[in-house]
Design a protein around this motif. Structure first.
Motif, short mmCIF file in Angstrom:
data_model
loop_
_atom_site.label_atom_id
_atom_site.label_comp_id
_atom_site.label_asym_id
_atom_site.label_seq_id
_atom_site.Cartn_x
_atom_site.Cartn_y
_atom_site.Cartn_z
N TYR A 156 0.81 -1.21 0.00
CA TYR A 156 0.00 0.00 0.00
C TYR A 156 0.85 1.27 0.00
O TYR A 156 0.31 2.37 0.03
CB TYR A 156 -0.97 0.00 1.18
N LYS A 157 2.17 1.13 -0.06
CA LYS A 157 3.05 2.29 -0.19
C LYS A 157 2.83 2.92 -1.56
O LYS A 157 2.74 2.21 -2.57
CB LYS A 157 4.50 1.85 -0.05
N PRO A 158 2.73 4.25 -1.64
CA PRO A 158 2.47 4.89 -2.94
C PRO A 158 3.52 4.53 -3.99
O PRO A 158 4.71 4.50 -3.72
CB PRO A 158 2.52 6.39 -2.61
N ASP A 159 3.04 4.23 -5.20
CA ASP A 159 3.94 3.98 -6.32
C ASP A 159 4.62 5.27 -6.74
O ASP A 159 4.04 6.36 -6.61
CB ASP A 159 3.17 3.41 -7.52
N PRO A 160 5.81 5.19 -7.31
CA PRO A 160 6.51 6.41 -7.71
C PRO A 160 6.10 6.96 -9.07
O PRO A 160 6.42 8.11 -9.38
CB PRO A 160 7.98 5.98 -7.72
N SER B 76 -5.64 8.29 -9.01
CA SER B 76 -4.90 7.46 -8.07
C SER B 76 -5.80 7.06 -6.91
O SER B 76 -6.90 7.63 -6.73
CB SER B 76 -3.67 8.21 -7.54
N MET B 77 -5.35 6.09 -6.13
CA MET B 77 -6.07 5.65 -4.94
C MET B 77 -5.14 5.78 -3.75
O MET B 77 -4.09 5.14 -3.69
CB MET B 77 -6.53 4.20 -5.10
N THR C 48 -9.18 -1.61 -10.09
CA THR C 48 -9.01 -0.64 -11.16
C THR C 48 -10.36 -0.07 -11.60
O THR C 48 -11.41 -0.62 -11.29
CB THR C 48 -8.34 -1.28 -12.40
N SER C 49 -10.29 1.02 -12.33
CA SER C 49 -11.47 1.54 -13.03
C SER C 49 -10.95 2.28 -14.26
O SER C 49 -10.48 3.41 -14.16
CB SER C 49 -12.28 2.47 -12.13
N SER C 50 -11.02 1.62 -15.40
CA SER C 50 -10.36 2.13 -16.60
C SER C 50 -11.01 3.39 -17.15
O SER C 50 -10.34 4.25 -17.70
CB SER C 50 -10.34 1.05 -17.69
N GLU D 84 1.25 5.20 -14.01
CA GLU D 84 0.79 3.84 -13.77
C GLU D 84 -0.40 3.79 -12.81
O GLU D 84 -0.82 2.72 -12.38
CB GLU D 84 1.94 2.99 -13.25
N SER D 85 -0.97 4.95 -12.46
CA SER D 85 -2.10 5.08 -11.54
C SER D 85 -1.74 4.48 -10.18
O SER D 85 -2.00 3.31 -9.90
CB SER D 85 -3.36 4.40 -12.10
N CYS D 86 -1.15 5.29 -9.35
CA CYS D 86 -0.66 4.84 -8.04
C CYS D 86 -1.82 4.31 -7.19
O CYS D 86 -2.80 5.01 -6.95
CB CYS D 86 0.01 5.99 -7.32
N LYS D 87 -1.68 3.08 -6.73
CA LYS D 87 -2.72 2.46 -5.92
C LYS D 87 -2.18 1.17 -5.31
O LYS D 87 -1.22 0.59 -5.80
CB LYS D 87 -3.96 2.16 -6.75
N PRO D 88 -2.79 0.68 -4.22
CA PRO D 88 -2.34 -0.57 -3.60
C PRO D 88 -2.56 -1.77 -4.53
O PRO D 88 -3.42 -1.75 -5.42
CB PRO D 88 -3.21 -0.68 -2.35
#
Length: 306
Positions: free
Chosen positions: A29-33, A101-102, A71-73, A37-41
């Motif tokens: 669940y750490k934010p993606d960099p 993002s989430m 996801t939700s495209s 890429e739509s940061c989400k867990p």
């Protein structure tokens, strides 16, 4: 009988589950960099009890595919999937200003038992630009870690509430005009060696016939490189999903890019009015070996929903 599990929580980063010396799952669940890429867990890696990895992460063809993720495209003009956005008449376009993002806001509950982990996570869906569009309550349960069955199970529930003063409109590339591309919702990306895997459903459903079909479950059987072994993942709807806000269909591909999604907007868009919520619950069974239809049915019949 369920085996004992060990849970490791690296605060601010991930929750991992181990059994019999094998890390079965890591929920990150750490934010993606990378915002594109739509940061989400996401949950990756997923492994069988025998230690076989059954999830893919940032494959070269789709860097935004990360194990198992919500996801939700197509959501009111925003992309909570990541990567290129399908635009009617223009195919896929790189539109970074449309990618949402989430945000992980915290855990509302976290319970570790001898053979079961359950946690409730609070998240916020944030549109590109910073507006908060939706509040999510996510429930994750790892259970039924059963060496005699050669399998373990992960339940994933979502309750999503619209925070906007206008309706949220959920769709997919298919609702935007691309055939057989109804991907959205909870999505699994398989490892590359699962390309060409076998897809099974209830009755006579199998293979390409599962694309866009409605059925209570779908099984994906893959064969591993390097070792003489198969693994099976079973994706199943909870009974209450039949009464959800919108009917679901299966999105599945089995060739170069093995993937499965519980698509909640395959053929038609649906709206979530301001202040209202919807909920779905799913189960993913991770098993060693090549399960046939009878084996899947026996397992699901013997493991009811609570």
């Amino acid at each position: 009988m369920s085996a004992a599990i060990t849970v490791t929580h690296r605060h601010g980063e991930r929750v991992s589950v181990e059994a019999g010396g094998v890390q079965l799952m890591s929920y990150v669940y750490k934010p993606d960099p990378v915002a594109f890429e739509s940061c989400k867990p996401y949950a990756h890696p997923l492994r069988t009890l025998g230690g076989r990895r059954v999830s893919g992460y940032r494959p070269a063809d789709h860097r935004w595919h990360k194990g198992l993720q919500m996801t939700s495209s197509h959501l009111s003009g925003q992309n909570f999937w990541g990567g290129h956005t399908y635009v009617p008449g223009d195919w896929y376009q790189e539109l970074p200003d449309r990618i949402g993002s989430m945000r992980h806001d915290g855990f509302a509950g976290f319970t570790v038992g001898r053979d079961r982990l359950s946690f409730a996570e609070d998240l916020t869906w944030i549109a590109n630009g910073g507006d908060e569009w939706a509040r999510e309550r996510r429930d994750i349960v790892v259970h039924s870690v059963e060496p005699d069955e050669g399998a373990w199970a992960l339940d994933w529930g979502i309750e999503l509430t619209n925070l906007r003063d206008t309706s949220l409109v959920f769709g997919s590339p298919t609702t935007a005009g691309r055939e057989r591309a109804g991907y959205t919702g909870l999505h699994w990306r398989g490892p590359r060696d699962f390309g060409g895997g076998q897809v099974l459903g209830p009755g006579d459903l199998e293979g390409e016939a599962m694309m866009g079909a409605q059925a209570p479950w779908l099984a994906f059987v893959g064969e591993h490189d390097d070792v003489d072994a198969h693994s099976t993942l079973v994706f199943a709807h909870a009974p209450e999903n039949d009464k959800a806000i919108h009917e679901s269909h299966w999105f599945v591909r089995a060739e170069e890019a093995p993937m499965v999604a519980f698509s909640w907007a395959f053929f038609d868009e649906f709206e979530l009015p301001p202040g209202e919520s919807f909920a779905y619950r799913y189960r993913i069974v991770v098993a060693d070996g090549a399960w046939d239809r009878d084996r899947v049915t026996r397992y699901l019949d013997g493991h009811g929903w609570s």
